[in-house]
Write an enzyme that holds these catalytic residues in place. Structure first.
Site, short mmCIF file in Angstrom:
data_model
loop_
_atom_site.label_atom_id
_atom_site.label_comp_id
_atom_site.label_asym_id
_atom_site.label_seq_id
_atom_site.Cartn_x
_atom_site.Cartn_y
_atom_site.Cartn_z
N SER A 24 0.82 -1.21 0.00
CA SER A 24 0.00 0.00 0.00
C SER A 24 0.86 1.26 0.00
CB SER A 24 -0.93 0.01 1.22
OG SER A 24 -0.18 -0.15 2.41
N ASN A 111 -2.33 -2.46 13.16
CA ASN A 111 -3.78 -2.26 13.08
C ASN A 111 -4.22 -0.98 13.79
OD1 ASN A 111 -3.73 -4.62 11.70
ND2 ASN A 111 -4.60 -5.88 13.34
N THR A 156 -39.35 26.50 -11.56
CA THR A 156 -39.70 25.14 -11.16
C THR A 156 -39.85 24.38 -12.47
OG1 THR A 156 -42.06 25.57 -11.17
CG2 THR A 156 -40.95 25.93 -9.09
N HIS A 157 -39.45 23.13 -12.48
CA HIS A 157 -39.44 22.34 -13.72
C HIS A 157 -38.58 23.01 -14.80
CE1 HIS A 157 -43.09 20.35 -12.01
NE2 HIS A 157 -43.35 21.58 -11.62
N SER A 278 -13.05 26.80 -28.39
CA SER A 278 -13.15 25.62 -29.24
C SER A 278 -12.08 25.70 -30.31
CB SER A 278 -14.53 25.56 -29.88
OG SER A 278 -14.48 24.82 -31.10
N LYS A 284 -16.85 30.25 -29.60
CA LYS A 284 -17.20 29.50 -28.40
C LYS A 284 -16.49 29.96 -27.14
CE LYS A 284 -19.17 25.60 -28.52
NZ LYS A 284 -20.46 25.24 -27.97
N ASN A 286 -16.66 27.92 -23.69
CA ASN A 286 -17.27 26.76 -23.04
C ASN A 286 -17.03 26.75 -21.52
OD1 ASN A 286 -18.24 25.69 -25.48
ND2 ASN A 286 -16.23 24.78 -25.93
N GLU A 291 -18.61 22.14 -16.07
CA GLU A 291 -18.95 20.78 -16.53
C GLU A 291 -18.13 19.73 -15.78
OE1 GLU A 291 -19.65 20.80 -21.12
OE2 GLU A 291 -18.28 22.41 -20.63
N TYR A 318 -9.61 -6.65 12.26
CA TYR A 318 -8.98 -6.21 11.02
C TYR A 318 -9.02 -7.30 9.95
CZ TYR A 318 -5.43 -4.47 7.78
OH TYR A 318 -4.77 -4.04 6.66
N GLN A 323 -7.21 -2.32 3.98
CA GLN A 323 -6.13 -1.54 3.39
C GLN A 323 -6.64 -0.74 2.19
OE1 GLN A 323 -1.93 -2.87 3.19
NE2 GLN A 323 -2.36 -3.21 1.02
N LYS A 326 -8.22 3.49 1.79
CA LYS A 326 -7.58 4.81 1.70
C LYS A 326 -7.77 5.49 0.36
CE LYS A 326 -4.34 2.74 4.77
NZ LYS A 326 -5.16 1.50 4.65
N1 ARG Z 1 -1.03 -1.38 5.33
C1 ARG Z 1 -2.00 -1.91 6.23
C2 ARG Z 1 -3.34 -1.21 6.01
O1 ARG Z 1 -3.35 -0.19 5.45
C3 ARG Z 1 -1.57 -1.73 7.65
C4 ARG Z 1 -2.19 -2.69 8.59
C5 ARG Z 1 -1.64 -4.03 8.40
N2 ARG Z 1 -2.16 -4.93 9.36
C6 ARG Z 1 -2.17 -6.25 9.16
N3 ARG Z 1 -2.71 -6.98 10.09
N4 ARG Z 1 -1.66 -6.80 8.09
O2 ARG Z 1 -4.35 -1.72 6.37
#
Ligand code: ARG
Length: 461
Positions: A24, A111, A156-157, A278, A284, A286, A291, A318, A323, A326
């Site tokens: 990660s 964790n 409205t509408h 454009s 144009k 735009n 958008e 966990y 993971q 994020k």
């Molecule tokens: N990189 C892991 C995550 O974002 C960290 C936690 C890892 N914990 C584990 N029990 N493997 O979740």
């Protein structure tokens, strides 16, 4: 070679594909500051509790400061084989200070570490977004004040309904953004509990002080339950929910910009800074920024969905699935920040064509309700009947191909003999908006008062 962090019971290391799917670091390196902050707090607490010697503690803190410096200077080498930010930092710490680095992870797990990092990061993100939304409100309020008297059609509408003021329309968004800020603020309040010290899931046998680490990191208190502390991602879901609703508000405003900038509407003009041309059609201008704000709301909503689905079947505590929590949050944050900035720029620079707005407001019999109201007020007619009479007047004007105020008194009296010359006065769009003085209504004085109040409620200084 087996892994230096957890390789004790392994003969050989992971395959290349395993390393790739498991890592990660490509995205969680964004946690580096918060990871080091969390580690320093944990270390200081361990020393205070006599779990770690003063010397080791000092070496760890100094080493972590050096790691932080290396990362900020762009001198740090992130390694995929070290999986994530937590192990990258710790491995570098070991290179710098040697053996004491291995003591930092006492009474801690990745964790609770990652849960802590993520909350700290999200807390900062919430504060950034709040600043951005305040700036957007400031821009909207300024336009509201400048156009408290500018009459435009309310819809409205998407059909012309009744005259309103441009300022009133801007203030509607000030309210929406205010609620968005409230939602982000609620998220921040609930988020502000510290998972650190929950360890892997069960707590720890070491005499740690979770209240101390919570306080050092600016949390209100430690999370009460160690299982919940490492399993909970409500704060991320709540952030994404609030972000999605906010993105929808921005998208609706963006859509109005798209409509209002057309030659057919021509209510407003976006500045060159927020418009593109454009490559083939020289005339144009735009509204690309608008958008894209409209489009990007879809991504933020997708990010919410994505994490909801990741979480929905996970047993406590966990699982590695977590993971993947994020990237949706990072994407939603980056997207929303950009959209807020683009919208603030568009609104700040916006030029309103007041003449055109006024003209458009008087088309489509938008003061028919004012006529009905007059009949109720002056002739004591029940509203339902007044509605019918005003409708007949509209029909007559339509047949004649003119607007309501263009009908002669005699023509009006042919439909309702009680109508007097005084009725003509309520049929202008200016009179219409001026009369809407009920609380929260569109009258220019109301809009000025609302903008004034909003400065006090929403803007700092
Ligand atoms: N990189 C892991 C995550 O974002 C960290 C936690 C890892 N914990 C584990 N029990 N493997 O979740």
């Amino acid at each position: 070679a087996s892994n230096a962090m957890w390789g004790g019971r392994f003969e050989s290391g992971p395959s290349a594909v395993m390393e790739k799917i498991n890592a990660s670091i490509g995205f969680d390196k964004r946690f580096y500051r918060h990871d080091i902050m969390g580690s320093k707090a944990h270390c200081a607490m361990l020393v205070r509790q006599g779990i770690l010697s003063e010397d080791d503690g000092r070496a760890i803190i100094d080493g972590l400061d050096q790691v932080l410096q290396e990362i900020e200077d762009g001198r740090f080498e992130f390694k995929t084989e070290l999986e994530d930010i937590h192990m990258n930092v710790e491995a570098r710490l070991a290179e710098i200070i040697g053996e004491p680095a291995g003591r930092l992870h006492t009474a801690r797990s990745r964790n609770d570490q990652v849960a802590t990092d993520f909350r700290l990061w999200t807390r900062d993100a919430l504060d950034e977004i709040d600043r951005g939304l305040e700036a957007l409100q400031r821009a909207l309020i300024a336009q509201a004040e400048a156009h408290a008297e500018t009459v435009m059609p309310g819809f409205t509408h998407l059909q012309a309904a009744q005259p309103i003021t441009f300022g009133h329309h801007m203030m509607a968004y000030v309210e929406m953004i205010g609620r968005d800020r409230g939602r982000f603020g609620d998220c921040r309040t609930r988020l502000n509990e510290c998972p650190l010290g929950a360890a892997a899931l069960a707590g720890t046998s070491f005499p740690i002080d979770r209240h101390a680490t919570a306080e050092l990191l600016g949390f209100d208190r430690p999370c009460a339950n160690s299982l919940d502390a490492v399993s909970d991602r409500d704060f991320a879901l709540e952030f994404l929910s609030a972000a999605s609703i906010c993105a929808i508000h921005l998208s609706r405003l963006a859509e109005e910009m798209v409509i209002w900038t057309t030659a057919q509407f021509a209510f407003v003009k976006l500045s060159d800074g927020y418009t593109t041309g454009s490559s083939i059609m020289p005339q144009k201008r735009n509204p690309d920024a608008a958008e894209l704000v409209r489009a990007k709301a879809g991504r933020v909503i997708g990010d919410l969905n994505s994490l909801l689905i990741v979480m929905k079947g996970l047993p406590l505590a966990y699982s590695k699935d977590m993971q993947d929590d994020k990237e949706p949050v990072f994407e939603a944050y980056d997207t929303l920040e950009l959209c807020i900035a683009a919208m603030t720029g568009m609104i700040t620079d916006l030029r309103v064509n007041s003449e055109r707005c006024r003209e458009s407001a008087s088309a489509g019999f938008t003061t028919a309700t004012d006529m009905a109201d007059w009949l109720v007020r002056e002739l004591n007619m029940p509203f339902r009947r007044a509605h019918h009479v005003a409708g007949s007047l509209v029909k007559l004007a339509e047949t004649k191909g003119c607007d309501l105020p263009d009908l002669t008194l005699a023509e009006m009296q042919s439909i309702e003999p009680g109508i007097t010359a005084a009725a003509m006065a309520v049929l202008t769009v200016e009179a219409s908006v001026r009369s809407r003085t009920s609380f929260g209504g569109t009258a220019p004085d109301n809009v000025r008062a609302a903008a004034h109040a909003a400065r006090d409620v929403f803007l700092a200084g």
